[in-house]
Design a protein around this motif. Structure first.
Motif, PDB file in Angstrom:
ATOM      1  N   ILE A  27       0.842  -1.183   0.000  1.00  0.00           N
ATOM      2  CA  ILE A  27       0.000   0.000   0.000  1.00  0.00           C
ATOM      3  C   ILE A  27       0.882   1.238   0.000  1.00  0.00           C
ATOM      4  N   ALA A  28       0.278   2.378  -0.305  1.00  0.00           N
ATOM      5  CA  ALA A  28       1.067   3.599  -0.436  1.00  0.00           C
ATOM      6  C   ALA A  28       1.722   4.008   0.876  1.00  0.00           C
ATOM      7  N   PHE A  29       1.001   3.827   1.977  1.00  0.00           N
ATOM      8  CA  PHE A  29       1.514   4.294   3.264  1.00  0.00           C
ATOM      9  C   PHE A  29       1.029   3.354   4.354  1.00  0.00           C
ATOM     10  N   ILE A  30       1.963   2.809   5.100  1.00  0.00           N
ATOM     11  CA  ILE A  30       1.658   1.717   6.027  1.00  0.00           C
ATOM     12  C   ILE A  30       0.746   2.147   7.179  1.00  0.00           C
ATOM     13  N   LEU A  55       5.179  -5.749   4.722  1.00  0.00           N
ATOM     14  CA  LEU A  55       4.330  -4.567   4.684  1.00  0.00           C
ATOM     15  C   LEU A  55       5.126  -3.363   4.210  1.00  0.00           C
ATOM     16  N   GLY A  56       4.450  -2.446   3.593  1.00  0.00           N
ATOM     17  CA  GLY A  56       5.098  -1.204   3.203  1.00  0.00           C
ATOM     18  C   GLY A  56       4.150  -0.315   2.429  1.00  0.00           C
ATOM     19  N   ASN A  57       4.496   0.950   2.439  1.00  0.00           N
ATOM     20  CA  ASN A  57       5.823   1.430   2.804  1.00  0.00           C
ATOM     21  C   ASN A  57       5.752   2.394   3.998  1.00  0.00           C
ATOM     22  N   LEU A  58       6.918   2.622   4.608  1.00  0.00           N
ATOM     23  CA  LEU A  58       6.997   3.564   5.714  1.00  0.00           C
ATOM     24  C   LEU A  58       8.229   4.443   5.541  1.00  0.00           C
ATOM     25  N   ARG A  81       9.082  -2.555   4.614  1.00  0.00           N
ATOM     26  CA  ARG A  81       9.679  -1.864   3.473  1.00  0.00           C
ATOM     27  C   ARG A  81       9.802  -0.374   3.773  1.00  0.00           C
ATOM     28  N   VAL A  82      11.038   0.109   3.681  1.00  0.00           N
ATOM     29  CA  VAL A  82      11.353   1.487   4.050  1.00  0.00           C
ATOM     30  C   VAL A  82      11.622   2.303   2.792  1.00  0.00           C
ATOM     31  N   CYS A 123      14.489  -5.017   7.857  1.00  0.00           N
ATOM     32  CA  CYS A 123      14.379  -3.690   7.266  1.00  0.00           C
ATOM     33  C   CYS A 123      14.749  -3.784   5.784  1.00  0.00           C
ATOM     34  N   LEU A 124      13.833  -3.403   4.897  1.00  0.00           N
ATOM     35  CA  LEU A 124      14.051  -3.504   3.460  1.00  0.00           C
ATOM     36  C   LEU A 124      14.121  -2.118   2.831  1.00  0.00           C
ATOM     37  N   ALA A 125      15.162  -1.860   2.064  1.00  0.00           N
ATOM     38  CA  ALA A 125      15.260  -0.607   1.311  1.00  0.00           C
ATOM     39  C   ALA A 125      14.427  -0.749   0.035  1.00  0.00           C
ATOM     40  N   ASP A 126      13.489   0.159  -0.149  1.00  0.00           N
ATOM     41  CA  ASP A 126      12.557   0.038  -1.274  1.00  0.00           C
ATOM     42  C   ASP A 126      12.366   1.397  -1.939  1.00  0.00           C
ATOM     43  N   GLY A 127      12.916   1.525  -3.143  1.00  0.00           N
ATOM     44  CA  GLY A 127      12.684   2.743  -3.901  1.00  0.00           C
ATOM     45  C   GLY A 127      13.948   3.501  -4.237  1.00  0.00           C
TER      46      GLY A 127
END
Length: 223
Positions: A27-30, A55-58, A81-82, A123-127
């Motif tokens: 989703i756009a915002f956790i 879950l993500g993102n935050l 997902r961060v 912790c996942l780096a996403d973007g």
């Protein structure tokens, strides 16, 4: 497999038929208020078992902490997902002006993760991780995993290239909205075309990535 939640009875039938135990809620915002209710329904009302929950993102350490205490109770391993507004298929920064920066977000979340002390939260780096240099920095800032959709889209084996579409898009784009059968008048995603002259075998991209990451390890103690 992707599921667009429209009717909860339809979603129940899909999950019940597949016995899926690894879930991704993208989703756009956790911090949307509906998400805890949905996951609670899956586990406590419908009785589904979740081994791995992504879950993500935050975008902050406080959101990482809140998400851990809200959702770790439902799963064995929690993957958060961060990163907000940094992806190639994301237009959130253009649309809303929001954007803190991936490194700032990762450092904050890693600090909170260390305070929590749970080995089963990741912790996942996403973007915005475009190549091995960016991935090295993400790992250095505390990421356990790095998501690189843009990077891998330039492989011959990527589904979009196998199909001959040669494009990739954000989940908040109008294209994904149409594919999901939704009716929305606002989009915060992009559709990007892939330059087919830059396509390479997946194995080549993997070797290039590994070479960059291993090279960074050699330089770590240099000033």
């Amino acid at each position: 497999f992707p599921v667009t939640i429209k009717k909860k009875d339809d979603v129940y039938e899909i999950f019940n038929a597949t016995d899926c135990k690894s879930w991704l809620f993208d989703i756009a915002f956790i911090s949307v208020p509906q998400l805890p209710k949905v996951i609670n329904r899956f586990v406590n009302e419908w009785g589904f078992t979740c081994n791995n929950l992504m879950l993500g993102n935050l975008a902050s350490g406080s959101e990482f902490r809140r998400s851990y205490f809200l959702y770790k109770q439902y799963c064995q391993c929690l993957y958060l997902r961060v990163g907000l507004s940094g992806g190639a298929g994301c237009a959130t920064s253009d649309a809303s002006g929001f954007g803190r920066g991936q490194i700032t977000e990762l450092i904050e979340c890693q600090q909170v993760k260390e305070e929590i002390g749970d080995e089963n939260v990741y912790c996942l780096a996403d973007g915005g991780v475009k190549h091995s240099g960016y991935a090295s920095k993400a790992f250095g800032a505390g990421a356990d995993f790095v998501l690189m959709g843009n990077y891998w889209s330039f492989s011959n084996e990527a589904e979009t290239n196998v199909k001959g579409e040669h494009e990739y898009w954000g989940l908040a784009s109008y294209k994904q909205i149409r594919l999901s059968g939704l009716d929305k008048s606002h989009s915060e995603g992009k559709v990007n075309k892939i330059d087919i002259t830059k396509l390479q075998p997946l194995s080549t991209l993997a070797k290039e990535l590994w070479g960059g990451l291993s090279g960074r390890c050699r330089y770590r103690d240099w000033e």
